[in-house]
Motif scaffolding. Structure first.
Motif, PDB file in Angstrom:
ATOM      1  N   SER A  11      -8.405  -0.383 -10.380  1.00  0.00           N
ATOM      2  CA  SER A  11      -8.215   1.074 -10.323  1.00  0.00           C
ATOM      3  C   SER A  11      -9.388   1.777  -9.654  1.00  0.00           C
ATOM      4  O   SER A  11     -10.506   1.232  -9.583  1.00  0.00           O
ATOM      5  N   ILE A  13     -12.456   3.487  -8.077  1.00  0.00           N
ATOM      6  CA  ILE A  13     -13.537   3.108  -7.154  1.00  0.00           C
ATOM      7  C   ILE A  13     -13.524   1.598  -6.891  1.00  0.00           C
ATOM      8  O   ILE A  13     -13.718   1.152  -5.757  1.00  0.00           O
ATOM      9  N   ASP A  32     -10.668  -7.458 -14.030  1.00  0.00           N
ATOM     10  CA  ASP A  32     -10.318  -6.239 -14.774  1.00  0.00           C
ATOM     11  C   ASP A  32      -9.636  -6.658 -16.067  1.00  0.00           C
ATOM     12  O   ASP A  32      -9.336  -7.837 -16.273  1.00  0.00           O
ATOM     13  N   ASP A  41     -11.694  -8.914 -20.980  1.00  0.00           N
ATOM     14  CA  ASP A  41     -12.157  -7.687 -21.627  1.00  0.00           C
ATOM     15  C   ASP A  41     -13.684  -7.723 -21.677  1.00  0.00           C
ATOM     16  O   ASP A  41     -14.268  -8.462 -22.473  1.00  0.00           O
ATOM     17  N   LEU A  42     -14.314  -6.904 -20.835  1.00  0.00           N
ATOM     18  CA  LEU A  42     -15.777  -6.935 -20.735  1.00  0.00           C
ATOM     19  C   LEU A  42     -16.470  -6.283 -21.927  1.00  0.00           C
ATOM     20  O   LEU A  42     -17.700  -6.284 -21.989  1.00  0.00           O
ATOM     21  N   VAL A  69     -18.499  -2.633 -11.276  1.00  0.00           N
ATOM     22  CA  VAL A  69     -17.914  -1.290 -11.154  1.00  0.00           C
ATOM     23  C   VAL A  69     -17.213  -0.853 -12.441  1.00  0.00           C
ATOM     24  O   VAL A  69     -17.156   0.338 -12.745  1.00  0.00           O
ATOM     25  N   SER A 110     -23.446   3.295 -11.563  1.00  0.00           N
ATOM     26  CA  SER A 110     -23.914   4.144 -12.654  1.00  0.00           C
ATOM     27  C   SER A 110     -23.204   5.482 -12.509  1.00  0.00           C
ATOM     28  O   SER A 110     -22.015   5.514 -12.175  1.00  0.00           O
ATOM     29  N   TYR A 153     -21.233   8.626 -23.019  1.00  0.00           N
ATOM     30  CA  TYR A 153     -21.100   8.200 -21.614  1.00  0.00           C
ATOM     31  C   TYR A 153     -22.413   8.405 -20.847  1.00  0.00           C
ATOM     32  O   TYR A 153     -22.901   7.488 -20.184  1.00  0.00           O
ATOM     33  N   LYS A 157     -24.990   5.552 -18.995  1.00  0.00           N
ATOM     34  CA  LYS A 157     -25.318   5.561 -17.563  1.00  0.00           C
ATOM     35  C   LYS A 157     -26.819   5.758 -17.328  1.00  0.00           C
ATOM     36  O   LYS A 157     -27.376   5.176 -16.396  1.00  0.00           O
ATOM     37  N   GLY A 186     -20.983  11.415  -8.072  1.00  0.00           N
ATOM     38  CA  GLY A 186     -20.636  12.682  -8.714  1.00  0.00           C
ATOM     39  C   GLY A 186     -19.197  12.593  -9.197  1.00  0.00           C
ATOM     40  O   GLY A 186     -18.768  11.542  -9.677  1.00  0.00           O
ATOM     41  N   ILE A 188     -15.471  11.943  -8.818  1.00  0.00           N
ATOM     42  CA  ILE A 188     -14.613  11.215  -7.892  1.00  0.00           C
ATOM     43  C   ILE A 188     -13.177  11.295  -8.417  1.00  0.00           C
ATOM     44  O   ILE A 188     -12.953  11.144  -9.629  1.00  0.00           O
ATOM     45  N   THR A 190     -10.287   9.836  -9.485  1.00  0.00           N
ATOM     46  CA  THR A 190      -9.721   8.552  -9.924  1.00  0.00           C
ATOM     47  C   THR A 190      -8.974   8.808 -11.230  1.00  0.00           C
ATOM     48  O   THR A 190      -9.103   9.881 -11.824  1.00  0.00           O
ATOM     49  N   THR A 193     -10.891  10.625 -14.050  1.00  0.00           N
ATOM     50  CA  THR A 193     -11.126  12.073 -14.044  1.00  0.00           C
ATOM     51  C   THR A 193      -9.838  12.873 -13.838  1.00  0.00           C
ATOM     52  O   THR A 193      -9.886  14.102 -13.808  1.00  0.00           O
TER      53      THR A 193
HETATM   54  P1  NAD Z   1     -10.994   3.959 -13.371  1.00  0.00           P
HETATM   55  O1  NAD Z   1     -10.651   4.222 -14.782  1.00  0.00           O
HETATM   56  O2  NAD Z   1     -10.033   4.293 -12.309  1.00  0.00           O
HETATM   57  O3  NAD Z   1     -11.436   2.433 -13.175  1.00  0.00           O
HETATM   58  C1  NAD Z   1     -12.219   1.764 -14.132  1.00  0.00           C
HETATM   59  C2  NAD Z   1     -11.730   0.336 -14.230  1.00  0.00           C
HETATM   60  O4  NAD Z   1     -12.544  -0.346 -15.190  1.00  0.00           O
HETATM   61  C3  NAD Z   1     -10.273   0.256 -14.693  1.00  0.00           C
HETATM   62  O5  NAD Z   1      -9.505  -0.534 -13.818  1.00  0.00           O
HETATM   63  C4  NAD Z   1     -10.403  -0.349 -16.068  1.00  0.00           C
HETATM   64  O6  NAD Z   1      -9.291  -1.147 -16.453  1.00  0.00           O
HETATM   65  C5  NAD Z   1     -11.679  -1.156 -15.954  1.00  0.00           C
HETATM   66  N1  NAD Z   1     -12.169  -1.442 -17.293  1.00  0.00           N
HETATM   67  C6  NAD Z   1     -12.328  -0.554 -18.307  1.00  0.00           C
HETATM   68  N2  NAD Z   1     -12.642  -1.183 -19.433  1.00  0.00           N
HETATM   69  C7  NAD Z   1     -12.678  -2.516 -19.148  1.00  0.00           C
HETATM   70  C8  NAD Z   1     -12.923  -3.673 -19.923  1.00  0.00           C
HETATM   71  N3  NAD Z   1     -13.178  -3.606 -21.245  1.00  0.00           N
HETATM   72  N4  NAD Z   1     -12.891  -4.875 -19.305  1.00  0.00           N
HETATM   73  C9  NAD Z   1     -12.602  -4.952 -17.990  1.00  0.00           C
HETATM   74  N5  NAD Z   1     -12.348  -3.890 -17.209  1.00  0.00           N
HETATM   75  C10 NAD Z   1     -12.373  -2.685 -17.784  1.00  0.00           C
HETATM   76  O7  NAD Z   1     -12.348   4.776 -13.154  1.00  0.00           O
HETATM   77  P2  NAD Z   1     -13.295   4.916 -11.868  1.00  0.00           P
HETATM   78  O8  NAD Z   1     -13.554   6.351 -11.742  1.00  0.00           O
HETATM   79  O9  NAD Z   1     -12.840   4.135 -10.706  1.00  0.00           O
HETATM   80  O10 NAD Z   1     -14.618   4.259 -12.472  1.00  0.00           O
HETATM   81  C11 NAD Z   1     -15.305   3.190 -11.863  1.00  0.00           C
HETATM   82  C12 NAD Z   1     -16.782   3.300 -12.209  1.00  0.00           C
HETATM   83  O11 NAD Z   1     -17.289   4.501 -11.636  1.00  0.00           O
HETATM   84  C13 NAD Z   1     -17.063   3.399 -13.706  1.00  0.00           C
HETATM   85  O12 NAD Z   1     -18.222   2.658 -14.013  1.00  0.00           O
HETATM   86  C14 NAD Z   1     -17.315   4.883 -13.902  1.00  0.00           C
HETATM   87  O13 NAD Z   1     -18.106   5.140 -15.030  1.00  0.00           O
HETATM   88  C15 NAD Z   1     -18.010   5.213 -12.612  1.00  0.00           C
HETATM   89  N6  NAD Z   1     -18.039   6.631 -12.242  1.00  0.00           N
HETATM   90  C16 NAD Z   1     -16.877   7.326 -12.055  1.00  0.00           C
HETATM   91  C17 NAD Z   1     -16.953   8.672 -11.690  1.00  0.00           C
HETATM   92  C18 NAD Z   1     -15.733   9.498 -11.470  1.00  0.00           C
HETATM   93  O14 NAD Z   1     -15.878  10.739 -11.338  1.00  0.00           O
HETATM   94  N7  NAD Z   1     -14.539   8.938 -11.401  1.00  0.00           N
HETATM   95  C19 NAD Z   1     -18.209   9.276 -11.508  1.00  0.00           C
HETATM   96  C20 NAD Z   1     -19.347   8.520 -11.703  1.00  0.00           C
HETATM   97  C21 NAD Z   1     -19.261   7.205 -12.069  1.00  0.00           C
END
Ligand code: NAD
Length: 258
Positions: A11, A13, A32, A41-42, A69, A110, A153, A157, A186, A188, A190, A193
């Protein structure tokens, strides 16, 4: 072609980064909790151990890059388990697979949320690496999800960015010719959010806390391009950097800190 292991591949990023690398002809072993080549499951010790075993088996024992990620943004202890301990376990567990690469690299996602209010006690416990105590502290914070739960959260980070700053120059990384860096996005667009930015009011509220004067809320490909470069052969000297890809949030909130 380079081979990478990338967590959070299903999913947002992570998916955008996997797609970009594959378009460039690279091989990506996606990890994932669902819809991935390696489903683990991480948040659990068993999942982290299975990741190392499966990545080793599928790669034949050698990879060129790690993309950590995967993340969670819920006001609950699981966020601590995934964002901090799951990420550190990914990096430390897969590091030995980089030994045979001519251009080994590692990158972490992060967040600019590291600059937002956090819980000092939780950050300290994360920095000490005490998972049981950190989970207990997060449980206390989560019991008031409307207020302190939000600190979880940001705390994960902040501790993760500091971990990268601290570890990158050590023997295991820089001393083994492995650049280790972080991206700090910042806001994003996805699934993480989606609810927050679905309405104009929601976007306005969020951008008040996370100002993005340059181009506003970004698509995941923006972060994917940075991650791909940080883990490319072109990056030979970035070490322990936390790169804010945030449309200016860091510059606005923390301009004097360089
Ligand atoms: P997302 O929810 O689309 O993707 C996160 C992915 O991590 C998902 O596919 C999810 O299944 C996986 N995940 C969650 N828990 C898990 C687990 N226990 N084991 C294995 N996989 C697991 O979100 P995203 O926005 O793409 O987030 C990606 C990274 O970017 C994250 O670390 C998030 O904190 C960071 N981030 C996101 C934003 C934003 O605005 N979207 C901003 C800053 C940082």
């Amino acid at each position: 072609p380079r081979t990478s292991v990338l967590t959070g591949a299903a999913s947002g990023i992570g998916k955008a980064t996997k797609d970009l690398l594959e378009q460039r002809g690279e091989r990506v072993i996606g990890v994932d909790i669902h819809d991935a080549e390696v489903v683990v499951d991480l948040s659990t010790a068993a999942g982290r151990a299975a990741l190392v075993q499966e990545a080793g088996r599928i790669s034949g024992g050698s990879i060129d890059a790690i993309y950590a990620v995967a993340g969670l943004a819920v006001p609950a202890p699981a966020t601590v388990a995934v964002n901090f301990f799951g990420t550190v376990a990914t990096l430390e567990g897969l590091r030995s697979l980089l030994a045979g690469s001519e251009a080994p690299r590692a990158v972490v996602v992060s967040s600019m949320a590291a600059l937002l209010p956090s819980d000092g006690e939780l950050v300290d416990l994360l920095t000490e690496g005490d998972e049981a105590a950190a989970m207990a502290r997060a449980e206390v914070l989560a019991s008031d999800p409307a207020t302190t739960g939000r600190l979880i959260y940001a705390s994960t980070k902040l501790a993760l960015s500091r971990w990268v700053r601290r570890e990158a120059a050590a023997a295991a990384w820089a001393g083994s010719d492995i650049p280790l860096n972080a991206a700090a996005p910042g806001i994003i667009a996805t699934p993480m959010t989606a609810d927050l930015i679905a309405t104009a009011e929601g976007r306005e509220q969020l951008l008040h806390v996370v100002p993005m004067p340059l181009n506003g809320i970004a698509e995941p490909i923006v972060v994917a391009r940075l991650l791909a470069w940080l883990n490319s052969e072109e990056n030979t000297h970035l070490c322990g950097q936390v790169i804010y890809v945030d449309g200016g949030s860091d510059a606005v909130l923390r301009g004097d800190s360089v």
